[in-house]
Write a protein that holds these residues in place. Structure first.
Motif, PDB file in Angstrom:
ATOM      1  N   VAL A  97      -4.184  11.823  -3.605  1.00  0.00           N
ATOM      2  CA  VAL A  97      -2.761  11.920  -3.262  1.00  0.00           C
ATOM      3  C   VAL A  97      -2.139  13.073  -4.042  1.00  0.00           C
ATOM      4  O   VAL A  97      -2.401  13.244  -5.240  1.00  0.00           O
ATOM      5  N   LEU A  98      -1.292  13.848  -3.378  1.00  0.00           N
ATOM      6  CA  LEU A  98      -0.544  14.927  -4.012  1.00  0.00           C
ATOM      7  C   LEU A  98       0.932  14.577  -4.037  1.00  0.00           C
ATOM      8  O   LEU A  98       1.507  14.216  -3.006  1.00  0.00           O
ATOM      9  N   ASP A  99       1.561  14.683  -5.226  1.00  0.00           N
ATOM     10  CA  ASP A  99       2.987  14.429  -5.360  1.00  0.00           C
ATOM     11  C   ASP A  99       3.567  15.467  -6.328  1.00  0.00           C
ATOM     12  O   ASP A  99       3.453  15.324  -7.550  1.00  0.00           O
ATOM     13  N   GLY A 100       4.142  16.518  -5.795  1.00  0.00           N
ATOM     14  CA  GLY A 100       4.694  17.562  -6.642  1.00  0.00           C
ATOM     15  C   GLY A 100       3.624  18.238  -7.465  1.00  0.00           C
ATOM     16  O   GLY A 100       2.665  18.805  -6.936  1.00  0.00           O
ATOM     17  N   THR A 101       3.763  18.164  -8.772  1.00  0.00           N
ATOM     18  CA  THR A 101       2.785  18.787  -9.676  1.00  0.00           C
ATOM     19  C   THR A 101       1.673  17.830 -10.077  1.00  0.00           C
ATOM     20  O   THR A 101       0.867  18.152 -10.952  1.00  0.00           O
ATOM     21  N   LEU A 102       1.627  16.666  -9.445  1.00  0.00           N
ATOM     22  CA  LEU A 102       0.651  15.639  -9.813  1.00  0.00           C
ATOM     23  C   LEU A 102      -0.368  15.420  -8.708  1.00  0.00           C
ATOM     24  O   LEU A 102      -0.012  15.245  -7.544  1.00  0.00           O
ATOM     25  N   PRO A 118       0.791  -1.221   0.000  1.00  0.00           N
ATOM     26  CA  PRO A 118       0.000   0.000   0.000  1.00  0.00           C
ATOM     27  C   PRO A 118       0.827   1.277   0.000  1.00  0.00           C
ATOM     28  O   PRO A 118       0.348   2.311  -0.414  1.00  0.00           O
ATOM     29  N   THR A 119       2.044   1.242   0.482  1.00  0.00           N
ATOM     30  CA  THR A 119       2.835   2.470   0.565  1.00  0.00           C
ATOM     31  C   THR A 119       3.885   2.546  -0.533  1.00  0.00           C
ATOM     32  O   THR A 119       4.891   3.223  -0.404  1.00  0.00           O
ATOM     33  N   THR A 120       3.625   1.828  -1.655  1.00  0.00           N
ATOM     34  CA  THR A 120       4.579   1.863  -2.758  1.00  0.00           C
ATOM     35  C   THR A 120       4.823   3.282  -3.234  1.00  0.00           C
ATOM     36  O   THR A 120       3.917   4.071  -3.380  1.00  0.00           O
ATOM     37  N   GLY A 121       6.067   3.624  -3.527  1.00  0.00           N
ATOM     38  CA  GLY A 121       6.419   4.917  -4.100  1.00  0.00           C
ATOM     39  C   GLY A 121       7.911   4.940  -4.323  1.00  0.00           C
ATOM     40  O   GLY A 121       8.664   4.217  -3.682  1.00  0.00           O
ATOM     41  N   SER A 122       8.341   5.747  -5.260  1.00  0.00           N
ATOM     42  CA  SER A 122       9.763   5.810  -5.570  1.00  0.00           C
ATOM     43  C   SER A 122      10.522   6.395  -4.400  1.00  0.00           C
ATOM     44  O   SER A 122      10.245   7.503  -3.951  1.00  0.00           O
ATOM     45  N   GLY A 123      11.506   5.675  -3.909  1.00  0.00           N
ATOM     46  CA  GLY A 123      12.286   6.181  -2.800  1.00  0.00           C
ATOM     47  C   GLY A 123      13.394   7.111  -3.245  1.00  0.00           C
ATOM     48  O   GLY A 123      13.881   7.921  -2.471  1.00  0.00           O
ATOM     49  N   GLU A 138       1.988   3.078  -8.130  1.00  0.00           N
ATOM     50  CA  GLU A 138       2.399   2.784  -9.507  1.00  0.00           C
ATOM     51  C   GLU A 138       2.290   4.022 -10.390  1.00  0.00           C
ATOM     52  O   GLU A 138       3.182   4.310 -11.208  1.00  0.00           O
ATOM     53  N   LEU A 139       1.190   4.751 -10.254  1.00  0.00           N
ATOM     54  CA  LEU A 139       1.002   5.960 -11.062  1.00  0.00           C
ATOM     55  C   LEU A 139       2.054   7.018 -10.721  1.00  0.00           C
ATOM     56  O   LEU A 139       2.600   7.680 -11.609  1.00  0.00           O
ATOM     57  N   ILE A 140       2.342   7.178  -9.427  1.00  0.00           N
ATOM     58  CA  ILE A 140       3.349   8.150  -9.007  1.00  0.00           C
ATOM     59  C   ILE A 140       4.734   7.730  -9.492  1.00  0.00           C
ATOM     60  O   ILE A 140       5.531   8.557  -9.964  1.00  0.00           O
ATOM     61  N   ASP A 141       5.052   6.437  -9.375  1.00  0.00           N
ATOM     62  CA  ASP A 141       6.340   5.952  -9.873  1.00  0.00           C
ATOM     63  C   ASP A 141       6.511   6.296 -11.352  1.00  0.00           C
ATOM     64  O   ASP A 141       7.566   6.749 -11.792  1.00  0.00           O
ATOM     65  N   GLN A 142       5.462   6.063 -12.140  1.00  0.00           N
ATOM     66  CA  GLN A 142       5.540   6.345 -13.566  1.00  0.00           C
ATOM     67  C   GLN A 142       5.705   7.838 -13.821  1.00  0.00           C
ATOM     68  O   GLN A 142       6.479   8.261 -14.679  1.00  0.00           O
ATOM     69  N   ALA A 143       4.976   8.661 -13.064  1.00  0.00           N
ATOM     70  CA  ALA A 143       5.088  10.106 -13.242  1.00  0.00           C
ATOM     71  C   ALA A 143       6.481  10.600 -12.868  1.00  0.00           C
ATOM     72  O   ALA A 143       7.033  11.504 -13.510  1.00  0.00           O
ATOM     73  N   ARG A 144       7.083  10.015 -11.824  1.00  0.00           N
ATOM     74  CA  ARG A 144       8.432  10.445 -11.406  1.00  0.00           C
ATOM     75  C   ARG A 144       9.489  10.067 -12.438  1.00  0.00           C
ATOM     76  O   ARG A 144      10.532  10.711 -12.533  1.00  0.00           O
TER      77      ARG A 144
END
Length: 485
Positions: A237-242, A57-62, A272-278
């Motif tokens: 979820v907010l991640d930078g400009t996304l 559940p907490t997947t994200g690019s480290g 997964e979506l955030i990883d792809q955006a990063r």
């Protein structure tokens, strides 16, 4: 609402049903405003949602940094499509944002309104679709992602909305609330009004796992809750400009523990979506230059009337383009026969064009005209696909119509009609179908420059077919004149 919308979508077809298909998209995307099917989905349960996510559940690019530059509509759609393809999905990709934006320009959607009690709790919910489609300051893409290796159902398919703008702008637009507001909005009511009818929902904020800079989650049920009503769980979820908003319908939703499997699944998908955006959006080819954008095509028909002052509507327009990794099936088919009307191969030959489907409304159920308008790319040159179609239809006494998906039906008693519209190319035919109605159908089209229009009407008498063709020709002339062709 979403469950009903999904059910209706399964029966859509060509022609007049194209408007219903567009309505279905809107109905599905409105699921975040609540669902009430009246019946449960057989075999569905919150636990089924866990198949959506293969990551924690907490997947994200480290290591990769949050995106610092805004994404475009097309780049956001490519992010959704890439995640879909990474899951080996052959499901339809993200919806065409240009089409949805043009729908907001047309003004053909029924007005909607969202209100919460307390009023300031509205900031925790995504903006209603028609408003975000009309917002030119924030890029967006919408789509659906089905479960990995499972059957897609309303309670297993996640609805996705991605939005992007400069960091401060997107944070203010989608997450512009003080931290202490969450405690005061732990439970609140939502009233959603569409076409003058209102529905009320009870919402409860949930503890969201840490995924990026800011996140919150909620569960939603009808109020009062009826037997078989379907609830939903949302994650933002907010991640930078996304900005990421996910929604999943859940049957028999009564408690936070019953919402947790859906929330866990969506948390993994958000990662997964955030990883792809990063990593950066996949490269997106710019559409070829065209004299009309989808917005301009819709605007072209605003206020225009039919030959007898009938109302004309063109609810949406879009760019004909292929999703990543796909090919037009029309190109793999044998060449069209001399007397065929093949919509699939025809559209495949017009990639890069801007197209829209509309209707001229008559006084009775049978008295209407469907039309399709196509603006070809400025660089497209002769021989034009429309001219080839018109040439094939001249002199045929029978025609085989081939529709999307491989269906076909014969046109019999085909006869050529005469029209006087000045055009670079045109055709007009009358025909019957073997449907037992005895009705006559009139199909005609005309092209001036890179703009073409085709229309279809029906009438009870063969003697009226020429009058119908003349009316269609008059409509074509009015559109060409307004377009400056």
């Amino acid at each position: 609402m979403a469950a009903r919308g999904v059910a209706k979508c399964s029966a859509t077809a060509l022609g007049r049903n194209s408007r219903r298909r567009l309505g279905c998209i809107a109905a599905v995307l409105l699921a975040v405003a609540g669902c009430s099917s009246g019946t449960t989905t057989p075999g569905s349960s919150p636990a089924a949602s866990t198949t959506l996510a293969q990551a924690s559940p907490t997947t994200g690019s480290g290591s990769a940094a949050s995106p610092s530059k805004p994404f475009s509509d097309a780049e956001l759609a490519a992010i959704i499509n890439t995640v879909n393809h990474s899951r080996n999905m052959s499901f339809p990709p993200a919806h065409d944002s240009t089409s949805l934006r043009s729908g907001a320009v047309s003004g053909s959607f029924a007005p909607t309104k969202m209100e919460t009690a307390p009023a300031n709790c509205l900031v925790f919910l995504p903006q209603e679709p028609f408003s975000r489609w009309a917002d030119k300051d924030i890029a967006f893409a919408e789509g659906i992602i089905p479960p990995s290796g499972g059957q897609s159902t309303p309670t297993s398919t996640v609805m996705v909305v991605l939005r992007s703008a400069e960091r401060d702008a997107i944070a203010k637009a989608d997450f512009g609330y003080p931290d202490d507001l969450a405690s005061r909005c732990s439970q609140f009511d939502l009233t959603y009004t569409a076409s003058g009818q209102s529905s009320t929902y009870a919402l409860h904020l949930l503890a969201a796992p840490t995924i990026a800079e800011k996140q919150h989650a909620f569960m939603q049920v009808t109020k009062p809750k009826g037997p078989g009503d379907i609830g939903s769980v949302g994650l933002r979820v907010l991640d930078g400009t996304l900005s990421v908003t996910l929604s999943l319908a859940v049957a028999n939703l009564n408690s936070e523990s019953e919402a947790k499997p859906a929330l866990d699944a969506m948390s993994g998908l958000a990662g997964e979506l955030i990883d792809q955006a990063r990593k950066g959006a996949p490269s997106v080819a710019a559409p070829p230059p065209n004299s009309l954008s989808p917005d301009q095509m819709v605007a072209l028909f605003k206020g225009i009337t039919g030959p007898n002052a009938e109302p004309v509507s063109l609810p949406q327009a879009r760019v004909l383009a292929l999703p990543p990794g796909s090919t037009p099936t029309g190109f793999s088919r044998p060449p069209d026969s001399p007397c065929s009307f093949n919509e699939e191969s025809y559209m495949a030959s017009l990639l890069g064009s801007v197209t829209g489907q509309g209707q001229i409304h008559g006084v009775s159920k049978i008295d209407y005209t469907d039309f399709t308008v196509i603006s070809m790319p400025s660089a497209m040159a002769a021989p034009y696909p429309f001219d080839s179609r018109a040439e094939r239809l001249r002199g045929c006494t029978t025609i085989e119509e081939q529709s999307f998906g491989g269906g076909s039906r014969p046109w019999s008693s085909v006869s050529a009609l005469t029209t006087t519209i000045p055009a670079d190319s045109s055709y007009a035919v009358a025909y019957q179908l073997s449907d037992g109605t005895g009705e006559w159908h009139v199909q005609s089209g005309a092209r001036r420059g890179t703009l073409s229009i085709e229309a279809s009407s029906r009438t009870a008498s063969q003697s009226e077919t020429q009058t119908k063709a003349d009316a269609q020709a008059a409509f074509f002339g009015a559109v060409f004149e307004r377009a400056g062709k």
